[in-house]
Write an enzyme that holds these catalytic residues in place. Sequence first.
Site, short mmCIF file in Angstrom:
data_model
loop_
_atom_site.label_atom_id
_atom_site.label_comp_id
_atom_site.label_asym_id
_atom_site.label_seq_id
_atom_site.Cartn_x
_atom_site.Cartn_y
_atom_site.Cartn_z
N ARG A 229 57.16 0.33 79.30
CA ARG A 229 56.29 0.11 80.46
C ARG A 229 57.05 -0.62 81.56
O ARG A 229 56.93 -0.29 82.75
CB ARG A 229 55.05 -0.69 80.05
CG ARG A 229 54.03 0.11 79.26
CD ARG A 229 52.72 -0.63 79.11
NE ARG A 229 52.75 -1.66 78.09
CZ ARG A 229 52.30 -1.51 76.84
NH1 ARG A 229 51.81 -0.35 76.45
NH2 ARG A 229 52.32 -2.51 75.98
N PHE B 232 46.84 10.50 78.25
CA PHE B 232 46.51 9.69 77.07
C PHE B 232 46.67 8.21 77.45
O PHE B 232 47.30 7.42 76.73
CB PHE B 232 47.42 10.03 75.89
CG PHE B 232 47.54 11.49 75.59
CD1 PHE B 232 46.58 12.16 74.83
CD2 PHE B 232 48.63 12.23 76.06
CE1 PHE B 232 46.70 13.51 74.55
CE2 PHE B 232 48.76 13.57 75.78
CZ PHE B 232 47.78 14.22 75.03
N ASP C 49 42.10 10.15 79.91
CA ASP C 49 41.86 9.77 78.52
C ASP C 49 40.52 10.36 78.08
O ASP C 49 39.63 10.60 78.91
CB ASP C 49 41.84 8.24 78.36
CG ASP C 49 42.08 7.82 76.91
OD1 ASP C 49 43.26 7.65 76.55
OD2 ASP C 49 41.11 7.71 76.15
N SER C 50 40.39 10.58 76.79
CA SER C 50 39.14 11.15 76.27
C SER C 50 38.05 10.10 76.09
O SER C 50 36.89 10.44 75.85
CB SER C 50 39.40 11.84 74.92
OG SER C 50 39.90 10.90 73.98
N ASP D 78 52.12 9.97 76.50
CA ASP D 78 52.16 9.03 75.37
C ASP D 78 50.97 9.32 74.46
O ASP D 78 50.03 8.52 74.37
CB ASP D 78 52.14 7.59 75.87
CG ASP D 78 52.29 6.58 74.74
OD1 ASP D 78 52.84 6.95 73.69
OD2 ASP D 78 51.86 5.42 74.91
N CYS E 235 54.92 9.23 68.66
CA CYS E 235 54.82 8.10 67.73
C CYS E 235 54.58 8.59 66.31
O CYS E 235 54.26 7.80 65.43
CB CYS E 235 53.71 7.14 68.17
SG CYS E 235 52.05 7.85 68.09
#
Length: 395
Positions: A211, A227, A249-250, A299, A339
């Site tokens: 970041r 995301f 984002d969801s 991400d 990830c």
Amino acid sequence: MGTATLKKGKEKILQSKHPWIFSGAIDKIDDVKQNGETVIIKSFDGAELALGAVSVHSQIAVRVWSFNSDEKIDKIFFENRIKTAIALREKIIDQNSTNVYRLINSENDLLPGLIVDVYNKYLVCQFLSAGAVFWKKEIVGILSELLKPKCIFERSDSESLVKEKLEKNVGVLLGEEPPKLIEVKENNLKFFVNIKSGHKTGFYIDQRDNRKLLREFVKDKSVLNCFCYTGGFSLYAKSAEASHLTNIDSSSEALTLITKNFELNNYSIDNVENIEGDVFKLLRKFRDENRKFDVIILDPPKFAESVSQVTKAARGYKDINLLAMKLLNRGGFLFTFSCSGHISQELFRKIVDDAAIDSGRIVKIIRQLTQSSDHPVLSSFPEGLYLKGFICEIY
């Protein structure tokens, strides 16, 4: 003390100092009364080699505590290991500017199955193996003595516990009930975090270094954060004077928290667009609208929970990377991550390379990325390196 006797020739496993012994390498386990208790690991001919925690329901039958079979596994052992982990963080974390970080990173801090994260005056723990659960009371007591937190909160809710046949547990282990949102500081930026039910232990601490790096690429740029969760990358982009931010984002709850985080830092939400929806569908929509961005961050959550899901996950990673490459302006930058522990760095690189070919763009990888420094990787435990990333310039 119980014993775990290795099959003939399997003592070589311990020579590499890898902390896992799989059930297939075990000849027999004797005199074990309780799951998670300490056993002496012996060679087939009876030589004492190491000490570990037995897990009677797991494919990982024993997790090694110490490769010194003469060491005593007791409260003093755990106190020394925890003190060593604390000392490392004191060296690498500027605690004047950051009070959210990983304190104990399981096997990589020689404490298999134990995760401890610091959120200001609160600690969040995950006990993810039978051995960690067996010593939970002692570990909580040591953390309390050494750090004196307001609260030690348990978030042992990972799906990995199902494979271990361990119970999921969430709640206060010691101290006061935490508020719904805790204010933390990372590189002097402020964030609200929900340690009770947020992703992982509440925040993606492992992306702190990445970041910060993003700041070098976004001044006067349009940024798409996919995301985005609660807007970690977005807040850094705003602090570096990005011209426009689009967050996807969801979760409507996560998007609401982005606005609160901006307000917490006295940043305007002008030129900030929050979109609730499916990233895959929205990237296609942007492509069809010929919408362009200068910087895109991918991400995503873990796409592969097991080896059987790797092929499907690889298709998903390629899909979003291909779409992102097509959406970037000439000379734009893609920050892309995986990830998923089951997706190797080599495979992720191949996925990005294949997406680059299919995109018809010229793609230059200018930097490889990984997890932040408070998530160390034990040299004998390559599985500890789970976060892979690249910065790509797109032409």
